[in-house]
Design a protein around this motif. Structure first.
Motif, PDB file in Angstrom:
ATOM      1  N   GLY A   1      24.053  27.882  29.326  1.00 44.21           N
ATOM      2  CA  GLY A   1      24.854  27.543  30.487  1.00 44.21           C
ATOM      3  C   GLY A   1      26.259  28.101  30.516  1.00 44.21           C
ATOM      4  O   GLY A   1      26.963  27.933  31.516  1.00 44.21           O
TER       5      GLY A   1
ATOM      6  N   THR B   1      25.098  30.877  39.478  1.00 43.39           N
ATOM      7  CA  THR B   1      23.741  31.108  39.956  1.00 43.39           C
ATOM      8  C   THR B   1      23.629  32.548  40.460  1.00 43.39           C
ATOM      9  O   THR B   1      24.424  32.981  41.299  1.00 43.39           O
ATOM     10  CB  THR B   1      23.406  30.123  41.089  1.00 43.39           C
ATOM     11  OG1 THR B   1      23.547  28.785  40.586  1.00 43.39           O
ATOM     12  CG2 THR B   1      21.997  30.339  41.616  1.00 43.39           C
TER      13      THR B   1
ATOM     14  N   HIS C   1      20.960  25.881  32.558  1.00 40.81           N
ATOM     15  CA  HIS C   1      21.127  24.441  32.402  1.00 40.81           C
ATOM     16  C   HIS C   1      21.145  23.688  33.727  1.00 40.81           C
ATOM     17  O   HIS C   1      21.345  22.483  33.746  1.00 40.81           O
ATOM     18  CB  HIS C   1      22.356  24.078  31.564  1.00 40.81           C
ATOM     19  CG  HIS C   1      22.164  22.769  30.837  1.00 40.81           C
ATOM     20  ND1 HIS C   1      21.144  22.569  29.943  1.00 40.81           N
ATOM     21  CD2 HIS C   1      22.824  21.575  30.921  1.00 40.81           C
ATOM     22  CE1 HIS C   1      21.193  21.325  29.485  1.00 40.81           C
ATOM     23  NE2 HIS C   1      22.195  20.701  30.062  1.00 40.81           N
ATOM     24  N   ARG C   2      20.946  24.390  34.824  1.00 45.43           N
ATOM     25  CA  ARG C   2      20.701  23.735  36.100  1.00 45.43           C
ATOM     26  C   ARG C   2      19.283  24.037  36.565  1.00 45.43           C
ATOM     27  O   ARG C   2      18.596  23.160  37.102  1.00 45.43           O
ATOM     28  CB  ARG C   2      21.711  24.202  37.154  1.00 45.43           C
ATOM     29  CG  ARG C   2      23.162  23.912  36.780  1.00 45.43           C
ATOM     30  CD  ARG C   2      24.125  24.334  37.862  1.00 45.43           C
ATOM     31  NE  ARG C   2      24.051  25.756  38.194  1.00 45.43           N
ATOM     32  CZ  ARG C   2      24.632  26.737  37.502  1.00 45.43           C
ATOM     33  NH1 ARG C   2      25.322  26.441  36.402  1.00 45.43           N
ATOM     34  NH2 ARG C   2      24.535  27.991  37.884  1.00 45.43           N
TER      35      ARG C   2
ATOM     36  N   PRO D   1      15.213  24.374  32.121  1.00 39.98           N
ATOM     37  CA  PRO D   1      16.289  24.852  33.002  1.00 39.98           C
ATOM     38  C   PRO D   1      17.207  25.895  32.376  1.00 39.98           C
ATOM     39  O   PRO D   1      18.110  26.380  33.058  1.00 39.98           O
ATOM     40  CB  PRO D   1      17.073  23.567  33.297  1.00 39.98           C
ATOM     41  CG  PRO D   1      16.910  22.757  32.046  1.00 39.98           C
ATOM     42  CD  PRO D   1      15.514  23.040  31.561  1.00 39.98           C
TER      43      PRO D   1
ATOM     44  N   ASP E   1      20.006  26.876  43.124  1.00 39.05           N
ATOM     45  CA  ASP E   1      19.760  26.175  41.861  1.00 39.05           C
ATOM     46  C   ASP E   1      19.352  24.728  42.113  1.00 39.05           C
ATOM     47  O   ASP E   1      19.280  24.260  43.257  1.00 39.05           O
ATOM     48  CB  ASP E   1      20.960  26.284  40.926  1.00 39.05           C
ATOM     49  CG  ASP E   1      22.211  25.615  41.466  1.00 39.05           C
ATOM     50  OD1 ASP E   1      22.101  24.591  42.173  1.00 39.05           O
ATOM     51  OD2 ASP E   1      23.319  26.117  41.180  1.00 39.05           O
TER      52      ASP E   1
ATOM     53  N   THR F   1      20.854  22.022  41.741  1.00 43.08           N
ATOM     54  CA  THR F   1      21.866  21.142  42.344  1.00 43.08           C
ATOM     55  C   THR F   1      21.910  21.296  43.855  1.00 43.08           C
ATOM     56  O   THR F   1      22.646  20.580  44.537  1.00 43.08           O
ATOM     57  CB  THR F   1      23.265  21.429  41.770  1.00 43.08           C
ATOM     58  OG1 THR F   1      23.720  22.711  42.239  1.00 43.08           O
ATOM     59  CG2 THR F   1      23.245  21.403  40.249  1.00 43.08           C
TER      60      THR F   1
END
Length: 568
Positions: free
Chosen positions: A421, A460, A488-489, A514, A539, A541
């Motif tokens: 990440g 991203t 990490h997303r 992820p 992503d 989120t």
């Protein structure tokens, strides 16, 4: 004393050639001594390293974009060319006085010494290569000028004609010859003989003849010097290879334990196996390399230690054996370099094996107000990693293996840091030897004062791999494919646009988690003619990457990767 006789200077080309040869011998001998002592103490490497450290961030970024992983080769070649030009200039200066040229070579030696001993990983003998190399270069310059006939041996002057004193003119007039006091052929009433034969060369001319330019001797000396330089470089590199970690890596491979926590098998659909598409797992030999090391550090795992100190309750020092005795974890993690342009190649995915960094830090007892891990590489490079990111449960590792193999030397053997990440410059320290637990307002890492952000979560991003920029594709249905990442997303969607039209969703490959990139593909019907293809990712989120174009500095590039193709 000026050892060059008036009118005896060699031609400019010869002086320049002598200078270049002297510089080459100096570098060759320095490489030989560096091979006997420390490879990183080579003047080319140490001066090159100093240049890397002092190069503005924008220029470094340009070099990486322009030359890719060959940026270090280009730098070394550039240093050699500059040294050759300066050495040629010193040869020309030496036409007037050889001492000026040797003084210039000595100055080069001083520069090399300063660069070598000022490196963070310098040793007590690192001054030797530059010092001995400069001495060899100066001696070569003097020797070549002597061979060319341009200098007299130290302490000597041109031999005077018999019967004359040094520094005086002969007691004859031009065109006459002294015959002595006895009668001679053609003697006149004044007792002075009339000249009957052509006069021989004068003393001054005889002295000049002693210094006449000798092309053959010079070129012979140049050939010998070139051989010495080449032999020095080759032998030095071979000697430096004694420190190669190949045998050490083999030994570690035999003792590498099985993971206590093995990674899950890759999902069947993780790799779409489309020709030209980056594979889900990047082979070690294809994995990108971006770092500041001109010479890959050769670290012996038997003497390697990791010191954890600073804002901790209990400082820790681990040996390599200590690290292997800890529970090791496998994790699939994609790494990305902040220098990567939109659509660039500096991203790769691998399966890493290592000890959890968070567990080691907990044992040391991180103090509550610490927010930064300042990790240090064997060559002195530093990285600043946010503490909260490492401690939040992600697979932040002190890695010892990559894709089922012991870490390659170029990728950090014996131990490197891997943190999902974050861009590599704030997380992925190779050849790690030290972690100082500290604060961002008290310490700075290598890249921060050079204009890069202290904290750098990966943005991203998405990339088109198939087709390539400028390709010709068949009219009609054609596959467009690539990779997207949001470590990490995770990537939830990828969309493709052609010629500014509607965005269409691509098919996504499976992923194990992820922290890796994700392959995607879509079939598109192309009408004959030119087309512009763009891609964007969303992503987990809900954030969709922006179309606003920004360069890599200070915290990562943005924009949609766009290519142009022709269908027909």
């Amino acid at each position: 004393m000026n050892t060059n006789a008036r009118g005896s200077r060699p031609p400019a080309w010869a002086a320049a050639l002598a200078g270049v040869t002297a510089g080459a011998v100096g570098l060759g001998v320095a490489e030989l001594v560096a091979g006997l002592t420390t490879a990183s103490a080579s003047p080319v490497v140490s001066v090159g390293g100093a240049m890397v450290d002092r190069t503005p961030a924008a220029l470094k970024d340009w070099a990486i974009r322009t030359f890719g992983e060959n940026d270090k080769t280009v730098l070394v070649a550039g240093i050699v060319v500059v040294v050759a030009l300066i050495a040629a200039a010193l040869g020309l200066i030496a036409r007037w006085r050889v001492g000026y040229g040797t003084a210039g070579l000595a100055a080069f030696g001083v520069v090399g010494i300063i660069a070598a001993v000022s490196r963070p990983d310098s040793g007590p003998l690192d001054f030797l290569p530059s010092m001995v190399g400069a001495a060899a270069g100066a001696w070569t310059l003097v020797l070549l000028f002597r061979r060319a006939g341009a200098t007299a041996p130290p302490g000597t002057e041109p031999a005077p004609e018999p019967g004359t004193e040094p520094g005086t003119e002969p007691d004859t007039e031009p065109g006459t010859a002294e015959t002595g006091t006895g009668p001679g052929i053609g003697a006149g009433s004044g007792g002075r003989a009339e000249p009957t034969t052509p006069a021989g060369p004068s003393v001054r001319r005889a002295g000049a003849d002693l210094y006449a330019f000798d092309r053959r001797k010079l070129l012979t000396g140049v050939a010998v010097g070139a051989g010495v330089a080449g032999a020095g470089v080759v032998t030095g590199r071979l000697l430096a290879g004694r420190g190669d970690v190949t045998s050490a890596r083999r030994s570690v491979a035999r003792m590498l334990p099985r993971p206590a926590v093995a990674a899950k098998p890759l999902p069947a659909g993780a790799d779409l196996r489309i020709r030209g598409l980056a594979p889900f797992v990047t082979p070690n030999y294809e994995f990108y390399r971006v770092d500041t090391a001109l010479v890959v550090p050769g670290v012996d795992p038997r003497s390697w230690t990791l010191k954890i100190h600073g804002m901790v309750d209990r400082p820790v020092e681990l040996t390599f054996a200590d690290l292997l005795r800890r529970p090791l974890v496998e994790a699939d993690v994609t790494l990305t370099c902040v220098s990567n342009d939109v659509g660039g190649p500096y991203v790769g995915n691998a399966r890493w094996l290592g000890a959890r960094l968070a567990d080691v830090l907990r044992e040391a007892g991180i103090r509550r107000d610490a927010d930064m891990l300042l990790s240090v590489s064997q060559d002195g490079w530093t990285s600043g990693t946010p503490v909260d990111v490492v401690m939040d449960g992600r697979d932040a590792l002190l890695a010892v293996a990559m894709n089922g193999e012991v870490l390659p030397a170029a990728h950090g053997f014996p131990v490197r840091q891997v943190v999902p990440g974050l861009y590599g410059y704030v997380s992925a320290t190779k050849w790690i030897t030290e972690i100082k637990v500290t604060r961002f307002d008290e310490d700075t890492a290598y890249w921060t004062p050079r204009g890069w952000a202290p904290r750098a979560p990966i943005k991203t991003q998405s990339r088109i791999d198939v087709p390539r920029e400028g390709d010709s594709v068949p009219a009609g249905r054609t596959t467009v494919a690539g990779v997207a990442w949001a470590q990490h997303r995770g990537v939830d969607a990828v969309e493709v646009q052609v010629d500014g039209g509607e965005w269409r969703r691509a098919t996504l490959a499976e992923v194990p988690g992820p922290d890796t990139w994700r392959q995607w593909s879509i079939d598109w019907d192309f009408a004959p003619g030119g087309h512009t293809i763009a891609v964007r990712a969303t992503d987990a989120t809900g954030y969709t990457q922006t179309a606003a174009v920004a360069p890599p500095a200070p915290d990562g590039a943005t924009g949609h990767h766009t290519i142009r193709v022709r269908a027909g």
